[in-house]
Write a protein that holds these residues in place. Structure first.
Motif, mmCIF file in Angstrom:
data_model
loop_
_atom_site.group_PDB
_atom_site.id
_atom_site.type_symbol
_atom_site.label_atom_id
_atom_site.label_comp_id
_atom_site.label_asym_id
_atom_site.label_seq_id
_atom_site.Cartn_x
_atom_site.Cartn_y
_atom_site.Cartn_z
ATOM 1 N N PHE A 145 0.844 -1.198 0.000
ATOM 2 C CA PHE A 145 0.000 0.000 0.000
ATOM 3 C C PHE A 145 0.877 1.246 0.000
ATOM 4 O O PHE A 145 0.652 2.187 -0.751
ATOM 5 C CB PHE A 145 -0.915 0.045 1.228
ATOM 6 N N ALA A 146 1.892 1.230 0.870
ATOM 7 C CA ALA A 146 2.764 2.403 0.979
ATOM 8 C C ALA A 146 3.456 2.669 -0.353
ATOM 9 O O ALA A 146 3.523 3.810 -0.817
ATOM 10 C CB ALA A 146 3.791 2.198 2.089
ATOM 11 N N PHE A 147 3.933 1.611 -0.979
ATOM 12 C CA PHE A 147 4.633 1.795 -2.247
ATOM 13 C C PHE A 147 3.689 2.333 -3.319
ATOM 14 O O PHE A 147 3.980 3.329 -3.980
ATOM 15 C CB PHE A 147 5.256 0.470 -2.713
ATOM 16 N N VAL A 148 2.540 1.662 -3.459
ATOM 17 C CA VAL A 148 1.609 2.065 -4.516
ATOM 18 C C VAL A 148 1.128 3.501 -4.291
ATOM 19 O O VAL A 148 1.069 4.299 -5.228
ATOM 20 C CB VAL A 148 0.417 1.084 -4.585
ATOM 21 N N HIS A 149 0.831 3.839 -3.034
ATOM 22 C CA HIS A 149 0.367 5.191 -2.743
ATOM 23 C C HIS A 149 1.404 6.232 -3.129
ATOM 24 O O HIS A 149 1.103 7.214 -3.779
ATOM 25 C CB HIS A 149 0.037 5.339 -1.254
ATOM 26 N N SER A 150 2.648 6.010 -2.703
ATOM 27 C CA SER A 150 3.647 7.040 -2.979
ATOM 28 C C SER A 150 4.000 7.036 -4.463
ATOM 29 O O SER A 150 4.327 8.082 -5.021
ATOM 30 C CB SER A 150 4.891 6.836 -2.116
ATOM 31 N N TRP A 151 3.895 5.894 -5.105
ATOM 32 C CA TRP A 151 4.143 5.841 -6.550
ATOM 33 C C TRP A 151 3.083 6.652 -7.294
ATOM 34 O O TRP A 151 3.368 7.354 -8.257
ATOM 35 C CB TRP A 151 4.129 4.388 -7.032
ATOM 36 N N ASN A 152 1.845 6.532 -6.823
ATOM 37 C CA ASN A 152 0.730 7.172 -7.521
ATOM 38 C C ASN A 152 0.544 8.636 -7.161
ATOM 39 O O ASN A 152 -0.036 9.390 -7.917
ATOM 40 C CB ASN A 152 -0.571 6.437 -7.178
ATOM 41 N N HIS A 153 0.974 9.011 -5.974
ATOM 42 C CA HIS A 153 0.593 10.315 -5.456
ATOM 43 C C HIS A 153 1.350 11.429 -6.167
ATOM 44 O O HIS A 153 2.464 11.270 -6.596
ATOM 45 C CB HIS A 153 0.822 10.384 -3.948
ATOM 46 N N PHE A 154 0.716 12.585 -6.220
ATOM 47 C CA PHE A 154 1.143 13.526 -7.224
ATOM 48 C C PHE A 154 1.353 14.929 -6.656
ATOM 49 O O PHE A 154 2.320 15.606 -6.992
ATOM 50 C CB PHE A 154 0.068 13.474 -8.322
ATOM 51 N N LEU A 155 0.486 15.334 -5.707
ATOM 52 C CA LEU A 155 0.519 16.730 -5.288
ATOM 53 C C LEU A 155 1.799 17.111 -4.551
ATOM 54 O O LEU A 155 2.336 18.204 -4.754
ATOM 55 C CB LEU A 155 -0.680 17.031 -4.388
ATOM 56 N N PHE A 156 2.292 16.229 -3.672
ATOM 57 C CA PHE A 156 3.496 16.568 -2.913
ATOM 58 C C PHE A 156 4.671 16.795 -3.858
ATOM 59 O O PHE A 156 5.405 17.773 -3.729
ATOM 60 C CB PHE A 156 3.831 15.471 -1.901
ATOM 61 N N ALA A 157 4.841 15.875 -4.806
ATOM 62 C CA ALA A 157 5.948 16.016 -5.754
ATOM 63 C C ALA A 157 5.770 17.293 -6.568
ATOM 64 O O ALA A 157 6.726 18.042 -6.808
ATOM 65 C CB ALA A 157 6.028 14.798 -6.659
ATOM 66 N N LEU A 158 4.534 17.571 -6.974
ATOM 67 C CA LEU A 158 4.272 18.770 -7.771
ATOM 68 C C LEU A 158 4.654 20.034 -7.005
ATOM 69 O O LEU A 158 5.208 20.977 -7.554
ATOM 70 C CB LEU A 158 2.789 18.821 -8.154
ATOM 71 N N MET A 159 4.342 20.027 -5.688
ATOM 72 C CA MET A 159 4.569 21.227 -4.885
ATOM 73 C C MET A 159 6.018 21.379 -4.441
ATOM 74 O O MET A 159 6.560 22.473 -4.436
ATOM 75 C CB MET A 159 3.688 21.177 -3.627
ATOM 76 N N PHE A 160 6.630 20.273 -4.000
ATOM 77 C CA PHE A 160 7.915 20.381 -3.310
ATOM 78 C C PHE A 160 9.117 20.249 -4.239
ATOM 79 O O PHE A 160 10.237 20.493 -3.821
ATOM 80 C CB PHE A 160 8.019 19.333 -2.190
ATOM 81 N N LEU A 161 8.898 19.806 -5.461
ATOM 82 C CA LEU A 161 10.027 19.605 -6.368
ATOM 83 C C LEU A 161 9.852 20.526 -7.578
ATOM 84 O O LEU A 161 8.934 20.339 -8.362
ATOM 85 C CB LEU A 161 10.090 18.146 -6.832
ATOM 86 N N ASN A 162 10.710 21.512 -7.689
ATOM 87 C CA ASN A 162 10.597 22.423 -8.827
ATOM 88 C C ASN A 162 11.519 22.023 -9.958
ATOM 89 O O ASN A 162 11.289 22.337 -11.110
ATOM 90 C CB ASN A 162 10.950 23.854 -8.413
ATOM 91 N N ASN A 163 12.583 21.341 -9.575
ATOM 92 C CA ASN A 163 13.611 21.001 -10.528
ATOM 93 C C ASN A 163 13.173 19.820 -11.379
ATOM 94 O O ASN A 163 12.753 18.795 -10.859
ATOM 95 C CB ASN A 163 14.870 20.624 -9.732
ATOM 96 N N GLN A 164 13.263 19.961 -12.696
ATOM 97 C CA GLN A 164 12.759 18.913 -13.579
ATOM 98 C C GLN A 164 13.442 17.574 -13.343
ATOM 99 O O GLN A 164 12.828 16.526 -13.471
ATOM 100 C CB GLN A 164 12.926 19.341 -15.029
ATOM 101 N N GLU A 165 14.750 17.618 -12.987
ATOM 102 C CA GLU A 165 15.468 16.353 -12.791
ATOM 103 C C GLU A 165 14.996 15.614 -11.549
ATOM 104 O O GLU A 165 15.319 14.451 -11.363
ATOM 105 C CB GLU A 165 16.979 16.610 -12.658
ATOM 106 N N LYS A 166 14.240 16.316 -10.670
ATOM 107 C CA LYS A 166 13.818 15.684 -9.426
ATOM 108 C C LYS A 166 12.386 15.183 -9.498
ATOM 109 O O LYS A 166 11.888 14.598 -8.561
ATOM 110 C CB LYS A 166 13.946 16.700 -8.276
#
Lengths: 311, 298
Positions: free
Chosen positions: B223-244
């Protein structure tokens, strides 16, 4: 409160000695990592949202920042038609989505609970969209709905509808289109939970009902449904909260559009804080959302009989 | 590999729920559900489920501009393009890193907390349980701004660590509740027996309890893996750099382009689906037990 683990059983002496040898601090040490993480990254942010909701706070207009009292709330309730629109849409979205998911999920669970050839494969296929993310669901349905090579083109080929129809950019079709896309992913959730609960219905009850000559429909109403009641109520509530909170799908599928038609309250909050940088106002709206969620969680705690877990 | 094939490959799904032998099968047969009442609705629903999967597979494999309904002639151009030009290779690595570390952290922290809840009685236990139940209702999406400020303070913006931490934290409440229920199902007497044999609490836990928790841990970790694999908003907000960036953000970027490259979007979607489908096929048989063990009844 009688803790199950503390109830002394006949072979108690060796354990007693051992148990008292464990440091008192052990349980606290064990929950410390979880508790600290949740304090720092859930409790503190929640409190800071409450704090900011009483502030005028906008990094792009720092000269106006400061204590605002209840201005943000007054503005939301009296002066912001968008707030009411998004609140109404949220309710619509959650109600229709959860209702349909429950209906189809229940039907599917009953079907795949029967014994039939190919059941294992059938279950695997029926449940498969469950693991698909909101963004991927959006990607899939963008492909299906696109006006040039989407499903409408092939429907038009056989004479249904017209070419170039884009269901996602038409205000009259965007709601059902988004509902169907989310249903695709959401129905398996209910199907899985209800199927899990169906495993514990006593077969004897059905045998007895059959002896008494009850039809299958009667068996469903008088045995299956009462048995499923708790699971249905709890999963419905959890799902409603989840559907309210989850912005992934609508954010990526419609972006809240066209013309704000599909903006839920959380999506409006995200836009207000991320795009408009109006953190103070967004925090006030978040507080309103929390009050709604708090009400739901109280109902949830009542229904799940919190505290009864130690029996 | 297609979504469908991978799901088919699931080994003996739902082993968890064996049907008890029906005592009076012959007598029952008059009341068996007519086959068409099973196969007809199931087939209709399967069409609804599978057409979207087929659609994305079709778009990812047929040449750009084709309107054929079968992916023939087949091309892997879209995959190559999305993997290199659209940086999905990098996104994939980032997503795997986030997923695996989130899985490990969630499982470890939840194991400790779950054990405390299952085996001890302590002062703040009720408060902790209440906090766990309530946290499930706190949406990460509504805390983006304060979380962003915290991570900015910690100098973690643009580092995958911020996403990993956030995913872990929001995964914890449910994981702890699940694991504590799994541990409660392991008889305490087993542990006590190991203590009598001279094990300390830690050793007893490792050699007696942990092996029995395997299915539960696999469910929680997945569950933890699938959730973090699928989840989108945190990465969108906290990572500005395209390589990240992570895969879901990459997909969103593909959808947001002015003229959407549908072939690339489909190929990106397939890449996003593959790990989840593998995990899903793997945990199928534990899914039902995992949920009935207390996901809902908390």
């Amino acid at each position: 409160m009688a803790q199950a683990a503390a109830v002394a059983k006949p072979p108690a002496p060796p354990r007693r000695r051992r148990a008292s040898a464990t440091p008192r601090r052990l349980p606290y040490l064990l929950i410390a990592p979880a508790a600290l993480l949740m304090l720092g990254f859930i409790a503190y942010p929640v409190l800071s949202v409450f704090y900011y909701s009483l502030q005028e706070y906008n990094p792009t207009k720092p000269w106006r920042n400061g204590f605002a009292g209840f201005d943000n709330f007054v503005h939301a309730f009296t002066d912001d038609p968008l707030f009411w629109d998004t609140l109404v849409f949220s309710a619509q979205w959650v109600f229709v989505e959860v209702g349909l998911q429950l209906l189809f999920g229940l039907a599917l669970a009953l079907i795949v609970n029967q014994t039939f050839v190919g059941r294992a494969l059938g279950r695997a296929l029926v449940f498969s969209p469950w693991a698909v993310s909101g963004v991927l669901t959006s990607a899939i349905w963008v492909l299906l709905y696109n006006s040039q090579t989407g499903i409408t083109r092939y429907l038009a080929d056989v004479g249904i509808g017209s070419y170039g129809t884009s269901w996602l950019s038409d205000t009259s079709t965007v709601f059902p289109a988004a509902i169907v896309a989310d249903l695709w992913r959401g129905v398996p959730f209910f199907a899985i939970l209800i199927l899990a609960d169906l495993q514990s219905v006593s077969k004897d009850l059905y045998e007895a009902a059959e002896v008494d000559g009850a039809s299958r429909i009667k068996q469903f109403w008088h045995i299956t449904l009462p048995h499923l009641k708790d699971a249905i109520v709890l999963s419905t509530l959890l799902r409603a909260v989840w559907e309210f909170n989850n912005v992934d799908l609508l954010y990526t599928l419609t972006g809240g559009g066209p013309a704000g038609e599909t903006t839920t309250l959380p999506l409006y909050i995200a836009n207000t804080s991320v795009d408009a940088h109006n953190f103070g106002y967004a925090s006030a709206l978040t507080t309103v959302a929390f009050v709604i969620l708090l009400f739901c969680s109280m109902v949830y705690l009542r229904l799940s009989k919190f505290g009864g877990e130690d029996k | 590999m297609s979504v469908k094939e991978a799901t088919k490959a699931a080994p003996a799904p739902m082993r968890a729920a064996p049907e008890p032998p029906r005592p009076s099968k012959k007598n029952r047969s008059w009341d068996e559900v007519p086959r068409w009442q099973i196969y007809l609705p199931l087939s209709i629903y399967l069409l609804f489920t599978l057409i979207p999967f087929y659609w994305i597979l079709l778009f990812s494999l047929r040449p750009a501009g084709s309107t054929s309904l079968v992916p023939w002639p087949m091309t892997f151009d879209h995959f190559e393009k999305v993997w290199t030009e659209r940086s999905f290779g990098t996104y994939f690595q980032n997503s795997v890193l986030v997923g695996v570390v989130t899985l490990l952290m969630t499982t470890l922290v939840a194991l400790a907390g779950g054990y405390a809840l299952a085996r001890f009685n302590f002062k703040i236990k009720r408060a902790f349980m209440l906090a766990l139940l309530c946290s499930q209702f706190v949406p990460g999406a509504l805390l983006l701004v304060p979380l962003f400020e915290i991570f900015a303070e910690l100098q973690m913006i643009n580092s995958l660590g911020s996403v990993i931490l956030a995913e872990t934290v929001f995964q914890l409440p449910l994981s702890i509740i699940l694991i504590s229920n799994f541990i409660k199902n392991v008889p305490y007497t087993l542990e006590e027996a190991a203590w009598v044999d001279g094990c300390n609490r830690m050793t007893a836990f490792r050699i007696v309890v942990l092996p029995l928790l395997r299915p539960g841990l696999i469910a929680v970790g997945s569950f933890a893996f699938v959730h973090s694999w699928n989840h989108f908003l945190f990465a969108l907000m906290f990572l500005n750099n395209q390589e990240k960036q992570t895969i879901p953000v990459g997909l969103n970027t593909l959808m947001g382009a002015d003229s959407v490259d549908l072939g690339a979007l489909a190929a990106g979607g397939i890449i996003a689906a593959v790990p989840v489908v593998i995990v899903f096929a793997f945990i199928q048989k534990w899914l039902i037990t995992g949920f009935s063990a207390g996901a809902v009844k908390g």
